[in-house]
Design a protein around this motif. Structure first.
Motif, PDB file in Angstrom:
ATOM      1  N   PHE A 121       7.614   5.975   2.961  1.00 20.27           N
ATOM      2  CA  PHE A 121       6.672   5.166   3.412  1.00 20.27           C
ATOM      3  C   PHE A 121       7.284   3.768   3.094  1.00 20.27           C
ATOM      4  O   PHE A 121       7.751   3.444   1.639  1.00 20.27           O
ATOM      5  N   LEU A 122       6.894   2.599   3.697  1.00 23.63           N
ATOM      6  CA  LEU A 122       7.646   1.185   3.535  1.00 23.63           C
ATOM      7  C   LEU A 122       6.579  -0.016   3.244  1.00 23.63           C
ATOM      8  O   LEU A 122       7.135  -1.013   3.150  1.00 23.63           O
ATOM      9  N   ASP A 123       5.222   0.460   3.362  1.00 29.75           N
ATOM     10  CA  ASP A 123       4.288  -0.627   3.358  1.00 29.75           C
ATOM     11  C   ASP A 123       3.792  -0.725   1.927  1.00 29.75           C
ATOM     12  O   ASP A 123       2.976  -1.601   1.779  1.00 29.75           O
ATOM     13  N   GLY A 124       4.311  -0.126   0.736  1.00 24.89           N
ATOM     14  CA  GLY A 124       4.048  -0.649  -0.458  1.00 24.89           C
ATOM     15  C   GLY A 124       2.800  -0.168  -1.186  1.00 24.89           C
ATOM     16  O   GLY A 124       2.447  -0.643  -2.153  1.00 24.89           O
ATOM     17  N   LYS A 125       1.913   0.923  -0.377  1.00 23.09           N
ATOM     18  CA  LYS A 125       0.645   1.041  -0.973  1.00 23.09           C
ATOM     19  C   LYS A 125       1.069   2.096  -2.033  1.00 23.09           C
ATOM     20  O   LYS A 125       2.035   2.833  -2.141  1.00 23.09           O
ATOM     21  N   PRO A 126       0.258   2.121  -3.261  1.00 29.08           N
ATOM     22  CA  PRO A 126       0.410   2.845  -4.425  1.00 29.08           C
ATOM     23  C   PRO A 126       0.406   4.506  -3.802  1.00 29.08           C
ATOM     24  O   PRO A 126      -0.329   4.878  -3.241  1.00 29.08           O
ATOM     25  N   ALA A 127       1.446   5.178  -4.601  1.00 28.38           N
ATOM     26  CA  ALA A 127       1.404   6.753  -4.382  1.00 28.38           C
ATOM     27  C   ALA A 127       2.167   7.214  -5.793  1.00 28.38           C
ATOM     28  O   ALA A 127       3.218   7.392  -5.853  1.00 28.38           O
ATOM     29  N   ASN A 128       1.195   7.752  -6.415  1.00 25.87           N
ATOM     30  CA  ASN A 128       1.477   8.232  -7.586  1.00 25.87           C
ATOM     31  C   ASN A 128       1.294   9.810  -7.827  1.00 25.87           C
ATOM     32  O   ASN A 128       1.068  10.097  -9.201  1.00 25.87           O
ATOM     33  N   GLY A 129       1.135  10.403  -6.793  1.00 28.53           N
ATOM     34  CA  GLY A 129       0.979  11.815  -6.796  1.00 28.53           C
ATOM     35  C   GLY A 129       2.260  12.876  -7.275  1.00 28.53           C
ATOM     36  O   GLY A 129       3.204  11.860  -7.568  1.00 28.53           O
ATOM     37  N   PRO A 130       1.965  14.129  -7.808  1.00 31.46           N
ATOM     38  CA  PRO A 130       3.098  14.726  -8.559  1.00 31.46           C
ATOM     39  C   PRO A 130       4.099  14.971  -7.515  1.00 31.46           C
ATOM     40  O   PRO A 130       3.991  15.322  -6.419  1.00 31.46           O
ATOM     41  N   LEU A 131       5.496  15.256  -7.948  1.00 33.31           N
ATOM     42  CA  LEU A 131       6.479  15.678  -7.334  1.00 33.31           C
ATOM     43  C   LEU A 131       6.498  17.119  -7.313  1.00 33.31           C
ATOM     44  O   LEU A 131       6.019  17.679  -8.291  1.00 33.31           O
ATOM     45  N   GLY A 132       6.912  17.796  -6.209  1.00 28.77           N
ATOM     46  CA  GLY A 132       7.290  19.311  -6.215  1.00 28.77           C
ATOM     47  C   GLY A 132       6.548  19.930  -5.046  1.00 28.77           C
ATOM     48  O   GLY A 132       6.133  19.063  -4.096  1.00 28.77           O
ATOM     49  N   PRO A 133       6.524  21.151  -5.104  1.00 30.32           N
ATOM     50  CA  PRO A 133       5.711  21.799  -3.937  1.00 30.32           C
ATOM     51  C   PRO A 133       4.213  21.335  -3.982  1.00 30.32           C
ATOM     52  O   PRO A 133       3.464  21.271  -4.978  1.00 30.32           O
ATOM     53  N   ALA A 134       3.804  21.762  -2.733  1.00 27.38           N
ATOM     54  CA  ALA A 134       2.481  21.067  -2.465  1.00 27.38           C
ATOM     55  C   ALA A 134       1.813  22.316  -1.487  1.00 27.38           C
ATOM     56  O   ALA A 134       2.436  23.003  -0.793  1.00 27.38           O
ATOM     57  N   PRO A 135       0.487  22.583  -1.610  1.00 25.84           N
ATOM     58  CA  PRO A 135      -0.030  23.463  -0.707  1.00 25.84           C
ATOM     59  C   PRO A 135       0.215  23.282   0.695  1.00 25.84           C
ATOM     60  O   PRO A 135       0.338  22.040   1.195  1.00 25.84           O
TER      61      PRO A 135
END
Length: 309
Positions: A121-135
Protein backbone atom coordinates in the motif's frame (compact mmCIF):
# COMPACT_ATOMS: atom_id res chain seq x y z
CA UNK A 1 -0.94 8.99 -45.40
CA UNK A 2 0.74 5.79 -46.56
CA UNK A 3 -0.90 3.61 -43.89
CA UNK A 4 2.47 2.14 -43.01
CA UNK A 5 3.02 0.40 -46.35
CA UNK A 6 6.53 -0.93 -46.74
CA UNK A 7 7.33 -0.83 -43.03
CA UNK A 8 9.33 -3.67 -41.49
CA UNK A 9 6.91 -4.66 -38.73
CA UNK A 10 7.97 -6.45 -35.56
CA UNK A 11 7.31 -10.20 -35.30
CA UNK A 12 3.76 -11.01 -34.23
CA UNK A 13 2.62 -12.68 -31.05
CA UNK A 14 2.07 -16.45 -30.98
CA UNK A 15 0.46 -18.80 -28.48
CA UNK A 16 3.03 -21.07 -26.86
CA UNK A 17 0.73 -22.75 -24.33
CA UNK A 18 -2.98 -22.97 -23.52
CA UNK A 19 -4.64 -24.44 -20.43
CA UNK A 20 -8.35 -25.12 -19.93
CA UNK A 21 -10.32 -24.20 -16.81
CA UNK A 22 -8.92 -27.28 -15.06
CA UNK A 23 -5.42 -26.05 -15.91
CA UNK A 24 -4.85 -28.96 -18.28
CA UNK A 25 -2.74 -28.42 -21.42
CA UNK A 26 -4.98 -28.22 -24.49
CA UNK A 27 -2.59 -26.55 -26.95
CA UNK A 28 1.13 -25.90 -27.20
CA UNK A 29 3.42 -27.03 -24.43
CA UNK A 30 5.27 -25.87 -21.35
CA UNK A 31 8.51 -26.70 -23.18
CA UNK A 32 7.62 -24.28 -25.97
CA UNK A 33 6.91 -21.55 -23.42
CA UNK A 34 10.21 -22.19 -21.63
CA UNK A 35 12.12 -22.19 -24.90
CA UNK A 36 10.68 -18.79 -25.81
CA UNK A 37 11.31 -17.16 -22.43
CA UNK A 38 14.85 -18.58 -22.33
CA UNK A 39 15.50 -16.69 -25.57
CA UNK A 40 14.18 -13.46 -24.05
CA UNK A 41 10.65 -13.50 -25.50
CA UNK A 42 8.02 -11.08 -24.18
CA UNK A 43 5.06 -12.61 -22.32
CA UNK A 44 1.35 -11.80 -22.21
CA UNK A 45 -1.27 -14.06 -20.61
CA UNK A 46 -4.92 -14.12 -21.61
CA UNK A 47 -7.77 -15.36 -19.40
CA UNK A 48 -11.55 -15.05 -19.29
CA UNK A 49 -14.10 -14.80 -16.45
CA UNK A 50 -17.72 -13.80 -15.72
CA UNK A 51 -18.38 -10.35 -14.25
CA UNK A 52 -20.67 -11.66 -11.50
CA UNK A 53 -18.34 -14.50 -10.62
CA UNK A 54 -15.13 -12.51 -10.31
CA UNK A 55 -15.80 -8.76 -10.15
CA UNK A 56 -19.14 -8.27 -8.35
CA UNK A 57 -20.78 -11.43 -7.07
CA UNK A 58 -23.98 -9.50 -6.20
CA UNK A 59 -24.46 -8.39 -9.81
CA UNK A 60 -26.88 -9.94 -12.32
CA UNK A 61 -24.37 -9.23 -15.08
CA UNK A 62 -23.10 -12.58 -16.35
CA UNK A 63 -21.05 -11.04 -19.17
CA UNK A 64 -17.84 -12.82 -20.15
CA UNK A 65 -14.76 -10.63 -19.80
CA UNK A 66 -11.60 -11.43 -21.71
CA UNK A 67 -8.42 -10.14 -20.08
CA UNK A 68 -4.90 -10.04 -21.48
CA UNK A 69 -2.10 -8.88 -19.17
CA UNK A 70 1.53 -8.04 -19.82
CA UNK A 71 4.23 -9.61 -17.64
CA UNK A 72 7.33 -7.47 -18.08
CA UNK A 73 9.25 -9.34 -15.39
CA UNK A 74 9.69 -13.01 -16.25
CA UNK A 75 11.38 -15.84 -14.36
CA UNK A 76 12.94 -19.01 -15.73
CA UNK A 77 13.41 -21.46 -12.84
CA UNK A 78 15.72 -24.49 -13.10
CA UNK A 79 15.71 -23.87 -16.86
CA UNK A 80 12.30 -25.60 -17.02
CA UNK A 81 9.60 -23.46 -15.37
CA UNK A 82 8.20 -20.06 -16.36
CA UNK A 83 6.48 -17.45 -14.22
CA UNK A 84 5.73 -13.78 -14.84
CA UNK A 85 5.05 -10.79 -12.59
CA UNK A 86 3.23 -7.56 -13.42
CA UNK A 87 5.48 -4.74 -12.24
CA UNK A 88 3.50 -1.63 -13.21
CA UNK A 89 -0.13 -2.34 -12.30
CA UNK A 90 -2.30 -0.52 -9.78
CA UNK A 91 -5.65 -2.01 -8.63
CA UNK A 92 -8.37 -1.74 -11.26
CA UNK A 93 -12.05 -1.73 -10.26
CA UNK A 94 -14.04 -2.75 -13.33
CA UNK A 95 -15.75 -1.25 -15.20
CA UNK A 96 -15.26 2.32 -13.96
CA UNK A 97 -11.78 2.97 -12.64
CA UNK A 98 -9.47 2.17 -9.78
CA UNK A 99 -9.74 0.39 -6.44
CA UNK A 100 -10.28 2.09 -3.08
CA UNK A 101 -6.63 2.32 -1.94
CA UNK A 102 -3.44 3.33 -3.70
CA UNK A 103 -1.21 0.29 -3.96
CA UNK A 104 0.73 -1.78 -6.42
CA UNK A 105 -0.85 -4.98 -7.76
CA UNK A 106 2.09 -7.31 -8.30
CA UNK A 107 0.11 -10.17 -9.85
CA UNK A 108 2.14 -13.32 -10.46
CA UNK A 109 1.22 -16.17 -12.83
CA UNK A 110 2.94 -19.55 -13.25
CA UNK A 111 2.93 -21.75 -16.31
CA UNK A 112 0.50 -24.17 -14.61
CA UNK A 113 -2.03 -21.50 -13.58
CA UNK A 114 -0.87 -21.02 -9.99
CA UNK A 115 -1.23 -17.31 -9.17
CA UNK A 116 -0.22 -14.85 -6.49
CA UNK A 117 -0.36 -11.19 -5.57
CA UNK A 118 1.82 -8.89 -3.51
CA UNK A 119 0.14 -5.60 -2.63
CA UNK A 120 2.27 -2.88 -1.00
CA UNK A 121 0.00 0.00 0.00
CA UNK A 122 1.22 3.47 -0.95
CA UNK A 123 -1.25 5.71 0.89
CA UNK A 124 0.56 5.88 4.24
CA UNK A 125 -2.24 4.49 6.43
CA UNK A 126 -0.95 2.87 9.65
CA UNK A 127 -0.72 -0.91 9.42
CA UNK A 128 0.83 -2.62 12.41
CA UNK A 129 -0.46 -6.16 12.11
CA UNK A 130 1.78 -9.19 12.72
CA UNK A 131 4.04 -10.60 10.03
CA UNK A 132 3.63 -14.19 8.99
CA UNK A 133 0.88 -16.59 7.96
CA UNK A 134 -2.73 -15.46 8.33
CA UNK A 135 -6.01 -17.40 8.21
CA UNK A 136 -7.34 -18.08 4.74
CA UNK A 137 -10.19 -15.79 3.72
CA UNK A 138 -13.74 -17.05 3.23
CA UNK A 139 -14.44 -17.13 -0.50
CA UNK A 140 -17.71 -19.06 -0.31
CA UNK A 141 -19.37 -16.49 -2.58
CA UNK A 142 -16.61 -16.96 -5.19
CA UNK A 143 -16.32 -20.76 -5.63
CA UNK A 144 -13.81 -20.47 -8.50
CA UNK A 145 -11.32 -18.71 -6.19
CA UNK A 146 -9.07 -21.09 -4.23
CA UNK A 147 -6.77 -19.33 -1.77
CA UNK A 148 -3.72 -21.44 -0.95
CA UNK A 149 -1.75 -19.17 1.40
CA UNK A 150 -2.33 -15.78 3.04
CA UNK A 151 0.54 -13.69 4.41
CA UNK A 152 0.90 -10.49 6.45
CA UNK A 153 -2.83 -9.78 6.15
CA UNK A 154 -3.02 -6.72 8.46
CA UNK A 155 0.27 -5.15 7.42
CA UNK A 156 1.26 -2.62 4.78
CA UNK A 157 2.07 -5.36 2.25
CA UNK A 158 -0.29 -8.34 2.33
CA UNK A 159 0.32 -11.14 -0.13
CA UNK A 160 -1.35 -14.37 -1.06
CA UNK A 161 -1.08 -17.36 -3.38
CA UNK A 162 -4.16 -18.76 -5.06
CA UNK A 163 -5.77 -20.38 -8.08
CA UNK A 164 -8.71 -18.81 -9.89
CA UNK A 165 -10.48 -21.15 -12.29
CA UNK A 166 -10.45 -18.93 -15.35
CA UNK A 167 -12.22 -20.17 -18.48
CA UNK A 168 -8.76 -20.68 -19.98
CA UNK A 169 -5.14 -19.55 -19.69
CA UNK A 170 -3.41 -18.52 -22.93
CA UNK A 171 0.34 -17.84 -22.79
CA UNK A 172 1.36 -15.59 -25.67
CA UNK A 173 4.96 -14.83 -26.55
CA UNK A 174 6.72 -12.46 -28.92
CA UNK A 175 10.09 -13.87 -29.84
CA UNK A 176 11.75 -10.74 -31.17
CA UNK A 177 14.91 -10.75 -29.05
CA UNK A 178 18.43 -11.81 -29.97
CA UNK A 179 21.12 -12.60 -27.40
CA UNK A 180 24.29 -10.73 -28.37
CA UNK A 181 26.46 -10.79 -25.24
CA UNK A 182 26.85 -12.83 -22.05
CA UNK A 183 29.32 -12.65 -19.18
CA UNK A 184 29.90 -14.31 -15.82
CA UNK A 185 29.69 -12.69 -12.37
CA UNK A 186 33.13 -11.11 -12.85
CA UNK A 187 32.39 -9.75 -16.30
CA UNK A 188 34.40 -12.41 -18.13
CA UNK A 189 32.94 -12.99 -21.58
CA UNK A 190 30.99 -16.23 -21.99
CA UNK A 191 29.65 -15.62 -25.48
CA UNK A 192 28.90 -12.91 -27.97
CA UNK A 193 30.49 -9.56 -28.53
CA UNK A 194 30.27 -6.34 -26.53
CA UNK A 195 30.64 -4.32 -29.73
CA UNK A 196 27.48 -5.89 -31.15
CA UNK A 197 25.58 -4.82 -28.04
CA UNK A 198 26.92 -1.27 -27.97
CA UNK A 199 26.37 -0.69 -31.68
CA UNK A 200 22.77 -1.96 -31.44
CA UNK A 201 22.15 0.40 -28.52
CA UNK A 202 23.71 3.29 -30.46
CA UNK A 203 21.29 2.61 -33.30
CA UNK A 204 18.29 2.74 -30.94
CA UNK A 205 17.64 -0.93 -30.18
CA UNK A 206 15.67 -1.81 -27.07
CA UNK A 207 17.60 -3.97 -24.61
CA UNK A 208 16.62 -6.73 -22.20
CA UNK A 209 18.74 -8.65 -19.71
CA UNK A 210 18.56 -12.03 -17.99
CA UNK A 211 20.15 -11.86 -14.52
CA UNK A 212 21.17 -15.19 -13.03
CA UNK A 213 20.54 -15.68 -9.31
CA UNK A 214 19.01 -12.24 -8.78
CA UNK A 215 16.85 -13.44 -5.87
CA UNK A 216 19.37 -15.71 -4.15
CA UNK A 217 19.54 -13.45 -1.07
CA UNK A 218 15.82 -14.00 -0.45
CA UNK A 219 16.43 -17.69 0.23
CA UNK A 220 15.84 -18.84 3.79
CA UNK A 221 19.10 -19.17 5.75
CA UNK A 222 20.44 -22.70 5.51
CA UNK A 223 18.53 -23.52 2.31
CA UNK A 224 20.09 -23.83 -1.13
CA UNK A 225 18.97 -21.15 -3.58
CA UNK A 226 17.10 -22.47 -6.60
CA UNK A 227 18.71 -21.83 -9.96
CA UNK A 228 16.90 -19.06 -11.81
CA UNK A 229 17.14 -16.17 -14.24
CA UNK A 230 15.08 -12.96 -14.10
CA UNK A 231 14.38 -11.13 -17.37
CA UNK A 232 14.03 -7.34 -17.31
CA UNK A 233 13.63 -4.54 -19.84
CA UNK A 234 16.22 -1.76 -19.71
CA UNK A 235 15.50 1.95 -20.03
CA UNK A 236 18.44 4.34 -20.33
CA UNK A 237 21.67 2.68 -21.49
CA UNK A 238 25.12 4.25 -21.08
CA UNK A 239 28.33 3.19 -22.82
CA UNK A 240 31.71 4.47 -21.65
CA UNK A 241 33.67 4.48 -24.90
CA UNK A 242 37.20 4.45 -23.44
CA UNK A 243 36.76 1.99 -20.56
CA UNK A 244 34.39 -0.08 -22.79
CA UNK A 245 31.72 -0.60 -20.20
CA UNK A 246 27.96 -0.67 -20.72
CA UNK A 247 25.54 0.06 -17.89
CA UNK A 248 21.82 0.73 -17.75
CA UNK A 249 18.80 1.73 -15.71
CA UNK A 250 16.45 -1.25 -15.56
CA UNK A 251 12.68 -1.02 -15.43
CA UNK A 252 11.19 -1.80 -11.98
CA UNK A 253 11.71 -5.34 -10.76
CA UNK A 254 9.64 -7.43 -8.36
CA UNK A 255 11.78 -10.03 -6.62
CA UNK A 256 10.51 -13.10 -4.80
CA UNK A 257 12.25 -16.21 -3.49
CA UNK A 258 12.88 -18.65 -6.33
CA UNK A 259 10.54 -21.64 -6.02
CA UNK A 260 8.33 -23.89 -8.15
CA UNK A 261 5.60 -22.80 -8.37
CA UNK A 262 6.68 -19.21 -7.84
CA UNK A 263 4.74 -17.31 -5.19
CA UNK A 264 4.91 -14.92 -2.26
CA UNK A 265 5.62 -15.43 1.44
CA UNK A 266 6.30 -13.18 4.41
CA UNK A 267 9.72 -11.54 4.23
CA UNK A 268 10.57 -13.26 0.95
CA UNK A 269 9.83 -10.55 -1.62
CA UNK A 270 10.57 -6.93 -2.40
CA UNK A 271 10.67 -4.53 -5.35
CA UNK A 272 12.86 -1.76 -6.69
CA UNK A 273 15.34 -0.75 -9.35
CA UNK A 274 18.65 -2.09 -10.67
CA UNK A 275 21.64 -0.68 -12.51
CA UNK A 276 23.48 -3.56 -14.21
CA UNK A 277 26.94 -3.29 -15.79
CA UNK A 278 28.76 -5.49 -18.25
CA UNK A 279 31.41 -6.32 -15.63
CA UNK A 280 28.82 -8.21 -13.53
CA UNK A 281 28.24 -5.36 -11.07
CA UNK A 282 24.55 -4.81 -10.22
CA UNK A 283 23.65 -1.79 -8.10
CA UNK A 284 20.30 -2.22 -6.33
CA UNK A 285 17.90 0.29 -4.79
CA UNK A 286 15.29 -1.97 -3.24
CA UNK A 287 12.15 -1.14 -1.29
CA UNK A 288 10.95 -3.01 1.79
CA UNK A 289 7.23 -3.45 0.98
CA UNK A 290 6.26 -3.28 4.67
CA UNK A 291 7.99 0.02 5.49
CA UNK A 292 8.40 1.49 1.97
CA UNK A 293 11.96 2.31 2.99
CA UNK A 294 14.62 2.04 0.28
CA UNK A 295 18.08 0.57 0.78
CA UNK A 296 21.05 0.57 -1.60
CA UNK A 297 23.21 -2.51 -2.08
CA UNK A 298 25.52 -4.11 -4.62
CA UNK A 299 25.78 -7.67 -5.91
CA UNK A 300 27.46 -9.40 -8.84
CA UNK A 301 25.71 -11.63 -11.36
CA UNK A 302 26.15 -13.44 -14.62
CA UNK A 303 24.03 -11.56 -17.17
CA UNK A 304 22.84 -12.24 -20.70
CA UNK A 305 22.12 -9.16 -22.84
CA UNK A 306 19.47 -9.18 -25.60
CA UNK A 307 18.58 -6.67 -28.30
CA UNK A 308 15.21 -6.28 -29.98
CA UNK A 309 15.93 -7.68 -33.42
Amino acid sequence: MSGGKGRNLMPSWSQALKLNNNREVVAGSADALCDAIRCGADLRIGTAFRHNEHIDVTSANNELIREVMDFRVTYLLQDRWVAGIQNLRMPIELPDGFGPRASMSFFLYNQDGHQGIGRPFLDGKPANGPLGPAPLNDHADMPKYHELANWDAETNAPSSNFIYDFEYFEYHVRDCWHEVFAHDVDGQVISGDLDSLTEAVRQGSEVKIAVRGLCDDLTTAGDTAMEHEVFLHLGACYYYTETRQMMASANPVVRTRAAIPLGYASGEWDFGWLMPRTDGHVARWLCDPQTLQFQKSTTHHAIRWFINS
